[in-house]
Design an enzyme around this catalytic site. Structure first.
Site, PDB file in Angstrom:
ATOM      1  N   GLY A  11      24.678 -11.556  74.157  1.00 14.14           N
ATOM      2  CA  GLY A  11      25.343 -12.829  74.427  1.00 14.14           C
ATOM      3  C   GLY A  11      24.942 -13.974  73.527  1.00 14.14           C
ATOM      4  O   GLY A  11      25.792 -14.774  73.114  1.00 14.14           O
ATOM      5  N   ARG A  34      19.164 -17.948  82.782  1.00 18.37           N
ATOM      6  CA  ARG A  34      19.803 -17.720  81.470  1.00 18.37           C
ATOM      7  C   ARG A  34      21.300 -17.431  81.667  1.00 18.37           C
ATOM      8  O   ARG A  34      21.690 -16.634  82.514  1.00 18.37           O
ATOM      9  CB  ARG A  34      19.133 -16.536  80.773  1.00 18.37           C
ATOM     10  CG  ARG A  34      19.794 -16.109  79.446  1.00 18.37           C
ATOM     11  CD  ARG A  34      20.770 -14.956  79.643  1.00 18.37           C
ATOM     12  NE  ARG A  34      21.234 -14.394  78.381  1.00 18.37           N
ATOM     13  CZ  ARG A  34      22.228 -13.525  78.267  1.00 18.37           C
ATOM     14  NH1 ARG A  34      22.875 -13.130  79.346  1.00 18.37           N
ATOM     15  NH2 ARG A  34      22.590 -13.063  77.103  1.00 18.37           N
ATOM     16  N   THR A  53      28.782  -4.549  81.026  1.00 15.21           N
ATOM     17  CA  THR A  53      29.592  -5.741  81.348  1.00 15.21           C
ATOM     18  C   THR A  53      31.061  -5.331  81.410  1.00 15.21           C
ATOM     19  O   THR A  53      31.463  -4.391  80.726  1.00 15.21           O
ATOM     20  CB  THR A  53      29.385  -6.782  80.227  1.00 15.21           C
ATOM     21  OG1 THR A  53      28.094  -7.326  80.380  1.00 15.21           O
ATOM     22  CG2 THR A  53      30.422  -7.885  80.246  1.00 15.21           C
ATOM     23  N   GLY A  74      24.748 -16.169  79.565  1.00 10.85           N
ATOM     24  CA  GLY A  74      25.157 -15.532  78.313  1.00 10.85           C
ATOM     25  C   GLY A  74      26.494 -16.071  77.824  1.00 10.85           C
ATOM     26  O   GLY A  74      26.892 -17.194  78.151  1.00 10.85           O
ATOM     27  N   ASP A  75      27.176 -15.237  77.044  1.00 10.40           N
ATOM     28  CA  ASP A  75      28.474 -15.638  76.489  1.00 10.40           C
ATOM     29  C   ASP A  75      29.608 -15.480  77.504  1.00 10.40           C
ATOM     30  O   ASP A  75      30.636 -16.165  77.398  1.00 10.40           O
ATOM     31  CB  ASP A  75      28.799 -14.788  75.255  1.00 10.40           C
ATOM     32  CG  ASP A  75      28.816 -13.290  75.590  1.00 10.40           C
ATOM     33  OD1 ASP A  75      27.907 -12.822  76.302  1.00 10.40           O
ATOM     34  OD2 ASP A  75      29.752 -12.590  75.153  1.00 10.40           O
ATOM     35  N   THR A  87      31.737  -8.202  74.842  1.00 13.97           N
ATOM     36  CA  THR A  87      30.539  -7.622  75.446  1.00 13.97           C
ATOM     37  C   THR A  87      29.508  -7.384  74.351  1.00 13.97           C
ATOM     38  O   THR A  87      29.857  -6.968  73.253  1.00 13.97           O
ATOM     39  CB  THR A  87      30.856  -6.302  76.170  1.00 13.97           C
ATOM     40  OG1 THR A  87      29.608  -5.664  76.498  1.00 13.97           O
ATOM     41  CG2 THR A  87      31.686  -5.339  75.344  1.00 13.97           C
ATOM     42  N   GLY A  88      28.266  -7.671  74.663  1.00 14.70           N
ATOM     43  CA  GLY A  88      27.220  -7.472  73.662  1.00 14.70           C
ATOM     44  C   GLY A  88      26.092  -8.461  73.860  1.00 14.70           C
ATOM     45  O   GLY A  88      25.931  -9.027  74.955  1.00 14.70           O
TER      46      GLY A  88
END
Ligand code: ASP
Length: 328
Positions: free
Chosen positions: A248, A222, A194, A224-225, A245-246
């Site tokens: 989410g 879906r 990301t 994410g964050d 990043t990670g």
């Protein structure tokens, strides 16, 4: 006498504008989760090159007195155009083998933001986020509605094949195989690259942006964050600009990006203490894995991560480029 007054006035004007210049800074990331064993020297060199290009693109804007928003957008466009990172071209694939992208951008001066989730076909999602912020009364558009708006704005589109790379297809097969065999999903699902950027411009304004294809093998639909202001992206002048990043879902539950700002605002933490606390104390309580880049209004930066590595790089007023992947 008149000439002397003029000279003094000019000098005073210069002194004011000089004193008002903030220390321009740009920090970018190319995703958390990368492991030393999986990164060949060749791939590392390629990634470093693109990160450097992104920094140079954004820094030019800051040097010439441009805004932090423009610098963030320029840096992210370069990363979206590269197939090496999980954003735009080279995005991670859904379980259906398609690309659905999430993105957001925030202006720390005006406290405005724009974001899009589950978007297909838009060549540079960060441009779409910016236009949503500037041309609509909304913050977040999703799916078809976001794409229709992008078409109205005449943003460039690409066919699905443009976004899909053989490397992401291989990764999808690997993740699907691991899930089918009930092998515990290790953090390779997170090695997704990301991208994000945070910047401080001469006028002292902060901005942040994040762009991603999300997690490999995610369910279509879906989000994410990354498109969620406060979770994956946040910017507020006087506090900080953050891009995450990670994993989410964990970042959403812990409202990570805003939590860094909240620690600074209410607990009076400095940016490094706030960012480290969130990544190393708050997130692990909920098994959250990932990292972030954070920048305050004085140009102080922090880049903590709790994964083996995180592509990150920064450039300050002197123009020296720093690229790092693992804890030095
Ligand atoms: N945070 C992103 C997501 O969960 C993925 C990533 O940062 O690599 O969609």
């Amino acid at each position: 006498m008149k000439t002397l007054r003029l000279i003094l006035a000019t000098f005073a004007l210069h002194a004011v504008s000089f004193a008002a210049d903030a220390p321009i800074t740009l920090v970018i990331h190319g995703g958390a989760g990368v492991a030393r064993a999986d990164l060949s020297a060749e791939k590392e060199a390629e990634c470093r090159k693109v990160l450097e290009e992104a920094l140079q693109g954004g820094h030019k804007i800051l040097r010439e007195g441009g805004t932090s928003l423009d610098a963030v957008q320029a840096a992210i466009i370069i990363l979206e155009d590269s197939p090496l990172f999980n954003a735009g071209r080279g995005s991670a694939l859904t379980s259906a083998g398609t690309v659905e992208m999430d993105v957001s951008i925030m202006d720390g001066q005006k406290h405005t933001a724009g974001a899009a989730a589950c978007v297909t076909g838009v060549r540079n999602p960060v441009r779409l986020a910016r236009l949503i912020m500037e041309r609509t009364p909304h913050v977040l558009l999703v799916g078809q509605g976001a794409e229709t708006f992008a078409k109205e704005c005449k943003l460039p589109f690409e066919p699905m094949e443009y976004f899909i790379t053989p490397e992401q297809q291989k990764r999808l097969r690997k993740v699907q195989k691991a899930q089918a065999s009930a092998t515990p999903i290790t953090d390779f699902t997170l090695r997704t690259g990301t991208v994000g950027a945070v910047a401080l411009d001469k006028a002292g304004h902060l901005a942040a942006g994040t762009s991603t294809g999300g997690l490999t093998n995610k369910r279509p639909g879906r989000a994410g964050d990354s498109p969620l202001i406060g979770a994956g992206t946040y910017a507020e002048d006087g506090a900080c600009a953050v891009s995450c990043t990670g994993h989410g879902e964990s970042f959403i539950r812990s409202v990570v990006a805003y939590d860094v700002a909240a620690h600074m605002k209410y607990a009076k933490s400095d940016v490094a203490t706030a960012a480290r606390r969130v990544i190393h104390e708050v997130l692990p309580k909920h098994e959250g894995k990932g990292g972030l880049i954070a920048l305050d209004s004085s140009g102080n930066i922090s880049t903590p991560f709790n994964t083996p590595g995180m592509f990150h790089a920064w450039i300050k007023a002197d123009g020296t480029i720093h690229v790092a992947i693992f804890e030095e």
